[in-house]
Design an enzyme around this catalytic site. Structure first.
Site, PDB file in Angstrom:
ATOM      1  N   HIS A  97       0.803  -1.210   0.000  1.00 19.85           N
ATOM      2  CA  HIS A  97       0.000   0.000   0.000  1.00 19.85           C
ATOM      3  C   HIS A  97       0.844   1.271   0.000  1.00 19.85           C
ATOM      4  O   HIS A  97       1.913   1.318   0.599  1.00 19.85           O
ATOM      5  CB  HIS A  97      -0.901   0.030   1.236  1.00 19.85           C
ATOM      6  CG  HIS A  97      -1.753  -1.178   1.373  1.00 19.85           C
ATOM      7  ND1 HIS A  97      -1.992  -1.775   2.586  1.00 19.85           N
ATOM      8  CD2 HIS A  97      -2.444  -1.917   0.471  1.00 19.85           C
ATOM      9  CE1 HIS A  97      -2.797  -2.817   2.424  1.00 19.85           C
ATOM     10  NE2 HIS A  97      -3.078  -2.925   1.146  1.00 19.85           N
ATOM     11  N   TYR A 142      -0.064   2.213  12.700  1.00 19.55           N
ATOM     12  CA  TYR A 142       0.466   3.096  11.666  1.00 19.55           C
ATOM     13  C   TYR A 142       0.146   4.539  12.034  1.00 19.55           C
ATOM     14  O   TYR A 142      -0.942   4.820  12.522  1.00 19.55           O
ATOM     15  CB  TYR A 142      -0.202   2.840  10.313  1.00 19.55           C
ATOM     16  CG  TYR A 142      -0.422   1.400   9.944  1.00 19.55           C
ATOM     17  CD1 TYR A 142       0.465   0.739   9.096  1.00 19.55           C
ATOM     18  CD2 TYR A 142      -1.521   0.700  10.433  1.00 19.55           C
ATOM     19  CE1 TYR A 142       0.249  -0.586   8.736  1.00 19.55           C
ATOM     20  CE2 TYR A 142      -1.738  -0.622  10.086  1.00 19.55           C
ATOM     21  CZ  TYR A 142      -0.855  -1.256   9.238  1.00 19.55           C
ATOM     22  OH  TYR A 142      -1.068  -2.565   8.889  1.00 19.55           O
TER      23      TYR A 142
END
Length: 178
Positions: free
Chosen positions: A61, A131
């Site tokens: 990603h 994250y």
């Protein structure tokens, strides 16, 4: 905290100090003074986490301009094989990737610069990965590279992969905006 450089320019491994006593352990994962002293990004706009079963592959990603971002990645629980792929066309390591095992025994934060794709293989059930990103999610700029298209040997034959991640383009078809 201690910073380790890698072969991919701008990609850093930040080793954390782990404090343990009879109650358990404690980690400091972010300190603005430390980050500023080392010229690292400190303006994070979004934070989230994933929980994955064993043999799940998530990735690869990234977001394209103008929503590209610096990303911090760390593990809260479990164990993963983390993968970072350089997508910056002008980088000397364009198309190369690095792997690192993340677990709670050896606590680190991965510092990914803009233009790098990120993914991982969960090595245990209930692996929790956190994250922080310097931009918010933008569906029009959200992109990915197919996990099996850039030479990474994931070491498993039947990974669990989302429909979305399976439909990403192969690296050799990717036109880098970075």
């Amino acid at each position: 905290m201690e910073i380790e450089g890698t072969d991919i320019p701008g990609f850093k491994i930040i080793h954390l100090d782990k404090f343990s006593d009879n109650r358990g352990s404690f980690l400091k994962v972010f300190n603005i003074d430390f980050f500023e002293k080392h010229g690292l990004e400190t303006n994070y706009k979004e934070s989230y986490f994933s929980i994955s079963h064993k043999n799940v592959i998530r990735g690869m990603h990234f977001q394209i301009p103008p929503y590209e971002h610096t990303k911090l990645v760390f593990i809260n629980q479990g164990e993963i094989m983390d993968v970072v792929l350089d997508l910056r066309i002008k980088s000397p390591t364009f198309g190369r990737f690095l792997t690192i095992e993340l677990n709670t025994s050896n606590p680190v934060i991965l510092y990914l610069p803009p233009g790098c794709a990120h993914g991982f293989l969960s090595l245990e059930d209930n692996s929790m990965v956190s994250y922080l990103q310097t931009t918010v999610y933008n569906p029009l700029c959200d992109k990915g590279i197919k996990f099996d298209s850039f030479g990474m040997n994931w070491g498993i034959t039947n990974p669990i992969v989302s429909k979305r991640d399976n439909e990403f383009i192969c690296l050799d078809l990717f036109k880098s905006p970075f």
